[in-house]
Structure formats: structure tokens, C-alpha cells
Design a protein around this motif. Sequence first.
Motif, PDB file in Angstrom:
ATOM      1  N   ARG A  89       4.351   5.797  -5.412  1.00 18.84           N
ATOM      2  CA  ARG A  89       4.460   5.847  -6.873  1.00 18.84           C
ATOM      3  C   ARG A  89       3.342   6.688  -7.491  1.00 18.84           C
ATOM      4  O   ARG A  89       3.583   7.530  -8.365  1.00 18.84           O
ATOM      5  CB  ARG A  89       4.408   4.422  -7.438  1.00 18.84           C
ATOM      6  CG  ARG A  89       4.502   4.344  -8.953  1.00 18.84           C
ATOM      7  CD  ARG A  89       5.809   4.922  -9.446  1.00 18.84           C
ATOM      8  NE  ARG A  89       5.946   4.821 -10.885  1.00 18.84           N
ATOM      9  CZ  ARG A  89       6.987   5.274 -11.570  1.00 18.84           C
ATOM     10  NH1 ARG A  89       7.975   5.849 -10.936  1.00 18.84           N
ATOM     11  NH2 ARG A  89       7.032   5.159 -12.877  1.00 18.84           N
ATOM     12  N   GLN A  90       2.116   6.471  -7.043  1.00 15.50           N
ATOM     13  CA  GLN A  90       0.984   7.186  -7.615  1.00 15.50           C
ATOM     14  C   GLN A  90       1.032   8.674  -7.279  1.00 15.50           C
ATOM     15  O   GLN A  90       0.709   9.518  -8.120  1.00 15.50           O
ATOM     16  CB  GLN A  90      -0.320   6.561  -7.104  1.00 15.50           C
ATOM     17  CG  GLN A  90      -0.570   5.168  -7.646  1.00 15.50           C
ATOM     18  CD  GLN A  90      -1.700   4.454  -6.919  1.00 15.50           C
ATOM     19  OE1 GLN A  90      -2.154   4.882  -5.873  1.00 15.50           O
ATOM     20  NE2 GLN A  90      -2.152   3.337  -7.493  1.00 15.50           N
ATOM     21  N   ASP A 105       0.831  -1.211   0.000  1.00 13.86           N
ATOM     22  CA  ASP A 105       0.000   0.000   0.000  1.00 13.86           C
ATOM     23  C   ASP A 105       0.862   1.257   0.000  1.00 13.86           C
ATOM     24  O   ASP A 105       0.598   2.213  -0.735  1.00 13.86           O
ATOM     25  CB  ASP A 105      -0.922   0.002   1.228  1.00 13.86           C
ATOM     26  CG  ASP A 105      -1.913  -1.139   1.204  1.00 13.86           C
ATOM     27  OD1 ASP A 105      -2.531  -1.352   0.156  1.00 13.86           O
ATOM     28  OD2 ASP A 105      -2.058  -1.823   2.233  1.00 13.86           O
ATOM     29  N   LEU A 106       1.909   1.247   0.818  1.00 15.01           N
ATOM     30  CA  LEU A 106       2.809   2.398   0.889  1.00 15.01           C
ATOM     31  C   LEU A 106       3.598   2.553  -0.406  1.00 15.01           C
ATOM     32  O   LEU A 106       3.865   3.670  -0.865  1.00 15.01           O
ATOM     33  CB  LEU A 106       3.759   2.232   2.078  1.00 15.01           C
ATOM     34  CG  LEU A 106       4.518   3.471   2.543  1.00 15.01           C
ATOM     35  CD1 LEU A 106       3.560   4.589   2.915  1.00 15.01           C
ATOM     36  CD2 LEU A 106       5.403   3.129   3.727  1.00 15.01           C
ATOM     37  N   LEU A 107       3.945   1.426  -1.002  1.00 13.53           N
ATOM     38  CA  LEU A 107       4.668   1.430  -2.275  1.00 13.53           C
ATOM     39  C   LEU A 107       3.828   2.082  -3.367  1.00 13.53           C
ATOM     40  O   LEU A 107       4.285   2.982  -4.088  1.00 13.53           O
ATOM     41  CB  LEU A 107       5.013  -0.014  -2.650  1.00 13.53           C
ATOM     42  CG  LEU A 107       5.982  -0.261  -3.795  1.00 13.53           C
ATOM     43  CD1 LEU A 107       7.387   0.110  -3.375  1.00 13.53           C
ATOM     44  CD2 LEU A 107       5.934  -1.722  -4.203  1.00 13.53           C
ATOM     45  N   LEU A 108       2.574   1.650  -3.472  1.00 12.95           N
ATOM     46  CA  LEU A 108       1.679   2.206  -4.487  1.00 12.95           C
ATOM     47  C   LEU A 108       1.379   3.676  -4.214  1.00 12.95           C
ATOM     48  O   LEU A 108       1.309   4.482  -5.147  1.00 12.95           O
ATOM     49  CB  LEU A 108       0.380   1.402  -4.519  1.00 12.95           C
ATOM     50  CG  LEU A 108       0.490  -0.045  -5.015  1.00 12.95           C
ATOM     51  CD1 LEU A 108      -0.845  -0.755  -4.866  1.00 12.95           C
ATOM     52  CD2 LEU A 108       0.944  -0.077  -6.468  1.00 12.95           C
ATOM     53  N   ARG A 124      11.960   8.665  -5.353  1.00 13.95           N
ATOM     54  CA  ARG A 124      13.076   8.011  -4.660  1.00 13.95           C
ATOM     55  C   ARG A 124      12.570   7.093  -3.546  1.00 13.95           C
ATOM     56  O   ARG A 124      13.122   6.016  -3.320  1.00 13.95           O
ATOM     57  CB  ARG A 124      14.011   9.082  -4.082  1.00 13.95           C
ATOM     58  CG  ARG A 124      14.757   9.882  -5.136  1.00 13.95           C
ATOM     59  CD  ARG A 124      15.708  10.885  -4.478  1.00 13.95           C
ATOM     60  NE  ARG A 124      16.405  11.700  -5.470  1.00 13.95           N
ATOM     61  CZ  ARG A 124      17.286  12.636  -5.178  1.00 13.95           C
ATOM     62  NH1 ARG A 124      17.583  12.884  -3.904  1.00 13.95           N
ATOM     63  NH2 ARG A 124      17.881  13.332  -6.120  1.00 13.95           N
ATOM     64  N   LEU A 125      11.529   7.539  -2.858  1.00 15.14           N
ATOM     65  CA  LEU A 125      10.950   6.694  -1.808  1.00 15.14           C
ATOM     66  C   LEU A 125      10.359   5.424  -2.409  1.00 15.14           C
ATOM     67  O   LEU A 125      10.491   4.341  -1.838  1.00 15.14           O
ATOM     68  CB  LEU A 125       9.876   7.473  -1.045  1.00 15.14           C
ATOM     69  CG  LEU A 125      10.386   8.501  -0.039  1.00 15.14           C
ATOM     70  CD1 LEU A 125       9.236   9.352   0.474  1.00 15.14           C
ATOM     71  CD2 LEU A 125      11.098   7.815   1.122  1.00 15.14           C
ATOM     72  N   PHE A 126       9.709   5.567  -3.561  1.00 13.54           N
ATOM     73  CA  PHE A 126       9.163   4.384  -4.230  1.00 13.54           C
ATOM     74  C   PHE A 126      10.282   3.409  -4.584  1.00 13.54           C
ATOM     75  O   PHE A 126      10.167   2.187  -4.348  1.00 13.54           O
ATOM     76  CB  PHE A 126       8.410   4.799  -5.494  1.00 13.54           C
ATOM     77  CG  PHE A 126       8.113   3.650  -6.420  1.00 13.54           C
ATOM     78  CD1 PHE A 126       7.104   2.744  -6.139  1.00 13.54           C
ATOM     79  CD2 PHE A 126       8.881   3.469  -7.566  1.00 13.54           C
ATOM     80  CE1 PHE A 126       6.853   1.674  -6.990  1.00 13.54           C
ATOM     81  CE2 PHE A 126       8.629   2.400  -8.420  1.00 13.54           C
ATOM     82  CZ  PHE A 126       7.606   1.500  -8.129  1.00 13.54           C
TER      83      PHE A 126
END
Length: 410
Positions: free
Chosen positions: A76-77, A70-73, A155-157
Motif C-alpha cells: 500500500r505504501q 508487513d507485506l500488506l503495508l 491490486r496486490l494490496f
Amino acid sequence: MANFSYKARNTGGQLIEGVLEAATSGAVADILIGQGVVPVEIKETKSAARAERRASLNISLFKPKVGHVDLLLFSRQLHTLLKAGVPILRALAGLQESSINPAMKAVLQDVRESLEGGRELSASLARHPKVFSPFYLSMVRVGEATGLLEEIFLRLFEHLEFERFMREQVKSALRYPMFVVLAMVAAIVVINLFVIPAFAKVFAGFGADLPLMTKILLATSKFFVDWWPYMLVATVGGVFAFRTWVGTQEGRYRWEAIAIRIPIAGKILHKAALARFARSFALGTRSGVPVMQALANSAQTVDNSYIAKRIDAMRENVERGESVLRSAIHTKIFTPVVLQMVAVGEESGALDDMMEEIGQMYQREVEYELKTLGAQIEPILIVCLGALVLVLALGVFLPMWDLGKVALKR
């Protein structure tokens, strides 16, 4: 109003603890942020938490949580929407509507409402310390200060994707040896409970003195047959006790210190943790996070409390005025090659680039170790299986062979 115990880090990266009275954990986060510290963990005190737990036990058992994906998406979004010029409030509203996880929906709604109330994005995210780590918050704060928020989320993604990749790789590395060990244990149990007792009845009719190995096998099998309920209880109790011990801060620290010293698997865990540290440290310093804060944040990304404590000690040494190289030497967790790269990076002023190279080097080594894991474990498995077959052959078939020779002589 309830009492909340909290852990937070100040601008120097030092951990501070205390108790505050507030209506919600989000209110505590607001108070801490107002004091200039970043909340790491906020929990209700036991008396208040126990009463709330009784009231919502059935709900909390099945309540969804915000996961790593969830945090990954989200990262990115949000990067894509901000890069396209969509305002932050509209972007969060769109992500809230499209989110499948109800827990993530609730977090995004609270963040959006907090932004509408005049808070900054980093302060709004900090209201949920269980979802957004101090490392994540520090990066967002840097993005706000530099005006490069969309680049920071990219970068976080990439960092979260790297963390996910490393965790999956380590899990896949440990899955095979664990399966083999469990299969061997199951085979030993089945042999002792069912196979050897059948041969014991045959041997009892021989009326002859049995070889030593056969006597050992029969005695071991008898012990299993007579005591298997107690052994089962002891095994379940041991697993429960181990999980409880590892669940404590001291137990987890000691176990993870042992885990990285386990032959074959330990070096994979060690290199994977150092790869996560190097990548997160490089990302932080490259984005403008101070070195001490970058060390404090990256210590929380290694997923190993022993190495995290070594990195915290490294930060304390840097705080006292030592160089990053000397502090890294004192940790005793880096190889000479890595220390040499740190020395070059510190001397040339390109420490972030060198740490990125270190992270990539460790990642390549982990991938190589995983590819050759089967070849490394295979000789050990062959020796163990050979020893098991040898013991069974000597213990079970040797008496039958001796009986056959006696029959032929007659």
C-alpha cells in the motif's frame, strides 16, 4: 560456500528442483533468475543448515519474521509513493526507515542495495522467496513490463487484504465450534473424574442391583479414574503425532482433503479457498499474466494443498490444449453454476471478469455461512447436550428414584 536445494517455476509454470552451491540464498536466487526461472523455495542442505543452526539457535528462536501485515503495508505504501512520483530507491529508503519490524527493514535494505547494483525490482524481490510469493513476483514483473507498477501494487494490496479477510473469517468460523467441542470434552472429563465417583460411594451403600445405565456410567468413571494418566499421555502423544503428520507434504494433503469434507465447517473452508483462487486468477489474467502462469501462481494462494493440486492438474490440462472449462470440470471442485460462468467467460473473452464474479460470489457465500454458523450448529449442540443430560439423569438419578419408591412402600 554452501549447498542450497531449491524449487522454482519456469515460464510455463512447471516446478523444477535442484541443488546449487553459493554463498547465500540471495546469490542462488540471482542465479535462478538469470536462468529465466522464478524461485519458490530456497533452503540450505541439512549438513550446512545444521551447523548454522547450532551457532545461532538462541538468536533464531526470537528472530522476528516478515508477516502478512508487513507485506500488506509495504504494498500500500509503495503504491502511494510511486503514484506521488517518488523514485523507487527513495521510496524504499523511506519505507525502510519507517518500518517497525527489523526483519522487514533488513529485507528492504537488501532490495534497495540490489536495485542500486543494477537489478530490476522483481529480481531484487525474488532474492527473498519466503517473503514474496511467486504470485507477487509475477505481478511485479508484469508491472515492470507494462509501466503500471503503482497500479500493480494497489491490486496486490487489495488482493492481500482480501486474503487476510478470508483467513480471519475462516478462523472466526472455526473458533466457536472448536470451543464448544472442547468445553463438552472438559465437562465429560470432570463428570467422570469427580462427579460420578461421589455418587458411586452412595450407590455402594444401597446393596441393590443397579440399572444398566448406572453400571455403564460407573464403569466408564472407574476407567477414567484408573487410567487418566495414560489417557493424558496418549492425548498429548496423539496431538504431537497429528501435528507431525500434518507437517509432512503427504499428511497435509490428506488432512486438507478431509477438512473440506467435514460437515458445516468443510464447506466454508472449501468456498474460502475457491474465492482466493478465483480472485487471484482474475487479478493475474487482468494484469497480463498468461493463463498457465496465472493458474500456477493462484494455486499457491488457496491455502489448501488438496485444492492447489487440483488447480495444478487444471493447468496441466490447459497446457495440453484443453479449454479452461474442460480443465475445470476435470478438477471436480467447482459447482455447476461456477462452471457455467466459466463457459460464458471463456466464450465471450471476458474470463477475468467472470472469475472476479466467481470470487465475489464465493466471498458472499462464505460471509453468509459465517453469519448462519451459529444457527446451523445450535441444533447439533442441543442434541448432544440433551443426550449427555439424559444419560446422566438415567444413570445417576434413576437408582435414587427407585430407592425412594422402595422406602415409601415400607
